[in-house]
Write a protein that holds these residues in place. Structure first.
Motif, PDB file in Angstrom:
ATOM      1  N   UNK A 117       0.786  -1.625   0.345  1.00 29.56           N
ATOM      2  CA  UNK A 117      -0.333  -0.155   0.173  1.00 29.56           C
ATOM      3  C   UNK A 117       0.435   1.180   0.102  1.00 29.56           C
ATOM      4  N   UNK A 118       1.890   1.419   1.082  1.00 28.17           N
ATOM      5  CA  UNK A 118       2.787   2.752   0.780  1.00 28.17           C
ATOM      6  C   UNK A 118       3.250   2.606  -0.276  1.00 28.17           C
ATOM      7  N   UNK A 119       3.818   1.755  -1.207  1.00 30.32           N
ATOM      8  CA  UNK A 119       4.965   2.152  -1.817  1.00 30.32           C
ATOM      9  C   UNK A 119       3.790   1.980  -3.265  1.00 30.32           C
ATOM     10  N   UNK A 120       2.697   2.378  -3.100  1.00 28.60           N
ATOM     11  CA  UNK A 120       2.233   2.512  -4.432  1.00 28.60           C
ATOM     12  C   UNK A 120       1.703   0.493  -5.153  1.00 28.60           C
ATOM     13  N   UNK A 121       2.430   0.116  -5.127  1.00 28.31           N
ATOM     14  CA  UNK A 121       1.957  -1.203  -5.466  1.00 28.31           C
ATOM     15  C   UNK A 121       0.901  -1.636  -5.388  1.00 28.31           C
ATOM     16  N   UNK A 122       0.152  -1.682  -4.845  1.00 22.79           N
ATOM     17  CA  UNK A 122      -1.354  -2.115  -4.207  1.00 22.79           C
ATOM     18  C   UNK A 122      -1.967  -0.864  -3.670  1.00 22.79           C
ATOM     19  N   UNK A 123      -3.175   0.021  -4.935  1.00 20.18           N
ATOM     20  CA  UNK A 123      -4.332   0.835  -4.646  1.00 20.18           C
ATOM     21  C   UNK A 123      -5.029   0.590  -4.444  1.00 20.18           C
ATOM     22  N   UNK A 124      -5.839   0.599  -3.547  1.00 24.48           N
ATOM     23  CA  UNK A 124      -6.683   0.431  -2.291  1.00 24.48           C
ATOM     24  C   UNK A 124      -8.371   1.393  -1.909  1.00 24.48           C
ATOM     25  N   UNK A 125      -9.414   0.805  -2.260  1.00 25.77           N
ATOM     26  CA  UNK A 125      -9.878   2.229  -1.362  1.00 25.77           C
ATOM     27  C   UNK A 125     -11.005   1.259  -1.082  1.00 25.77           C
ATOM     28  N   UNK A 126     -11.864   1.643   0.120  1.00 21.86           N
ATOM     29  CA  UNK A 126     -12.706   1.216   1.686  1.00 21.86           C
ATOM     30  C   UNK A 126     -11.892   0.350   2.337  1.00 21.86           C
ATOM     31  N   UNK A 127     -10.332   0.568   3.197  1.00 22.01           N
ATOM     32  CA  UNK A 127      -9.920  -0.149   4.326  1.00 22.01           C
ATOM     33  C   UNK A 127     -10.252   0.573   5.249  1.00 22.01           C
ATOM     34  N   UNK A 128     -10.265   1.722   5.708  1.00 19.29           N
ATOM     35  CA  UNK A 128     -11.438   2.783   6.352  1.00 19.29           C
ATOM     36  C   UNK A 128     -12.485   2.460   6.862  1.00 19.29           C
ATOM     37  N   UNK A 129     -13.485   2.142   5.737  1.00 22.80           N
ATOM     38  CA  UNK A 129     -14.638   1.297   6.263  1.00 22.80           C
ATOM     39  C   UNK A 129     -14.895   0.508   7.249  1.00 22.80           C
ATOM     40  N   UNK A 130     -13.754  -0.600   7.575  1.00 25.29           N
ATOM     41  CA  UNK A 130     -13.267  -1.975   7.930  1.00 25.29           C
ATOM     42  C   UNK A 130     -12.891  -1.578   9.602  1.00 25.29           C
ATOM     43  N   UNK A 131     -12.496  -0.826   9.399  1.00 23.40           N
ATOM     44  CA  UNK A 131     -12.127   0.172  10.507  1.00 23.40           C
ATOM     45  C   UNK A 131     -12.898  -1.060  12.086  1.00 23.40           C
ATOM     46  N   UNK A 132     -14.614  -0.799  12.290  1.00 26.52           N
ATOM     47  CA  UNK A 132     -15.501  -0.908  12.961  1.00 26.52           C
ATOM     48  C   UNK A 132     -14.493  -2.776  13.079  1.00 26.52           C
ATOM     49  N   UNK A 133     -14.902  -3.237  12.150  1.00 21.82           N
ATOM     50  CA  UNK A 133     -15.212  -4.953  11.531  1.00 21.82           C
ATOM     51  C   UNK A 133     -13.565  -5.473  12.227  1.00 21.82           C
ATOM     52  N   UNK A 134     -12.753  -4.442  11.755  1.00 25.77           N
ATOM     53  CA  UNK A 134     -11.497  -5.259  12.085  1.00 25.77           C
ATOM     54  C   UNK A 134     -11.539  -4.663  13.821  1.00 25.77           C
ATOM     55  N   UNK A 135     -11.580  -4.210  14.342  1.00 28.08           N
ATOM     56  CA  UNK A 135     -11.841  -3.905  15.745  1.00 28.08           C
ATOM     57  C   UNK A 135     -12.862  -4.537  16.093  1.00 28.08           C
ATOM     58  N   UNK A 136     -13.670  -5.123  15.882  1.00 26.84           N
ATOM     59  CA  UNK A 136     -14.455  -6.765  16.035  1.00 26.84           C
ATOM     60  C   UNK A 136     -13.989  -7.933  16.271  1.00 26.84           C
ATOM     61  N   UNK A 137     -13.816  -8.114  15.191  1.00 25.28           N
ATOM     62  CA  UNK A 137     -13.241  -9.380  14.871  1.00 25.28           C
ATOM     63  C   UNK A 137     -12.071  -9.235  15.637  1.00 25.28           C
ATOM     64  N   UNK A 138     -11.210  -8.400  16.179  1.00 24.69           N
ATOM     65  CA  UNK A 138     -10.168  -8.610  17.034  1.00 24.69           C
ATOM     66  C   UNK A 138     -10.456  -8.443  17.999  1.00 24.69           C
ATOM     67  N   UNK A 139     -11.366  -7.639  19.293  1.00 19.30           N
ATOM     68  CA  UNK A 139     -11.678  -8.261  20.264  1.00 19.30           C
ATOM     69  C   UNK A 139     -12.589  -9.274  20.450  1.00 19.30           C
TER      70      UNK A 139
END
Length: 255
Positions: A192-214
């Motif tokens: 992501x940082x190198x520009x090899x992967x350009x993505x959208x929508x990861x920010x919208x998954x933050x609550x989902x990610x927090x739930x999976x972790x918890x």
């Protein structure tokens, strides 16, 4: 708090309970749910591996406490898994999401069948001898990154099929998964940082990610105890049917 948090906390709890007890299915279950909600394969895999860093640490600590770890096996599996995971993440971020999704769904379907086979026969397909764990970890890490799940079905099933002690195989596979998740997550971040992967929508998954972790962190100590004391054949059947059903549902949607 976003409702997605509680939904994915429940998913993370159930998935980690199964994964910690059986040595498989956290990534398969979590990725199947994310894909069924329309998340792209790369985003789903990146999210699940980020969650696995935390749930894997909790699960590994639990298995260490209950003495379910073979340390030599842990080192070799982790080494192969790290390399395979990094390569798999690079490949996945190089391919458009819609192009790779049918293959990811097919892989999850195959993993569901492996789990069902395990429940039916109480035997596991022998891919590699457990005395050669580095290449086993390499294969498991690669397919885990590509499909967002597969480390447990590939590695645990192979170890058990080759005659490894069930408690040691499950505990060691879970502990090694943390190192694989760290490397794979770093590979996704680097892309992501190198520009090899350009993505959208990861920010919208933050609550989902927090739930999976918890949910996963809460379930991990209980799962380590379950591995030590419970017969788990019925649970294996339930997981296999769930994963195959989700894969069929997604496949019908793709068609």
């Amino acid at each position: 708090m976003d409702p997605d948090f509680w939904l994915f906390a429940a998913v993370g709890f159930a998935a980690q309970l199964v994964d910690g007890a059986l040595g498989m299915a956290y990534g398969v279950i979590s990725t199947s749910v994310l894909l069924s909600l329309g998340v792209s394969p790369a985003n789903a895999s990146a999210s699940v591996h980020a969650a696995k860093v935390f749930t894997g640490a909790a699960s590994g600590a639990s298995h260490i406490y209950y003495r379910n770890i073979d340390w030599r096996l842990l080192a070799l599996l982790s080494g192969g898994g790290v390399l395979g995971g990094v390569v798999g993440a690079y490949v996945l971020t190089s391919v458009p999401g819609e192009a790779v999704k049918p293959y990811v769904v097919g892989w999850l379907f195959l993993m569901g069948l492996v789990i069902l086979y395990r429940a039916w026969k109480q035997a596991r397909p022998k891919v590699f001898s457990w005395r050669s764990p580095f290449p086993l970890g390499l294969v498991g890490g690669f397919f885990d990154a590509i499909g967002g799940g597969g480390w447990g079905p590939v590695v645990t099933s192979s170890l058990l099929g080759a005659g490894a002690d069930p408690r040691k195989a499950i505990g060691t596979t879970n502990a090694a998964e943390m190192f694989v998740a760290i490397a794979t997550s770093a590979a996704f971040l680097g892309s992501l940082l190198s520009g090899h992967w350009e993505t959208a929508g990861l920010r919208g998954l933050m609550w989902s990610l927090a739930g999976l972790i918890a949910g996963g962190v809460v379930a991990a100590p209980l799962a380590g105890w379950m591995t030590k004391v419970l017969p788990l054949r019925i649970l294996t059947w339930i997981v296999g049917v769930l994963v195959v059903g989700l894969a069929i549902w997604q496949g019908v949607g793709l068609l």
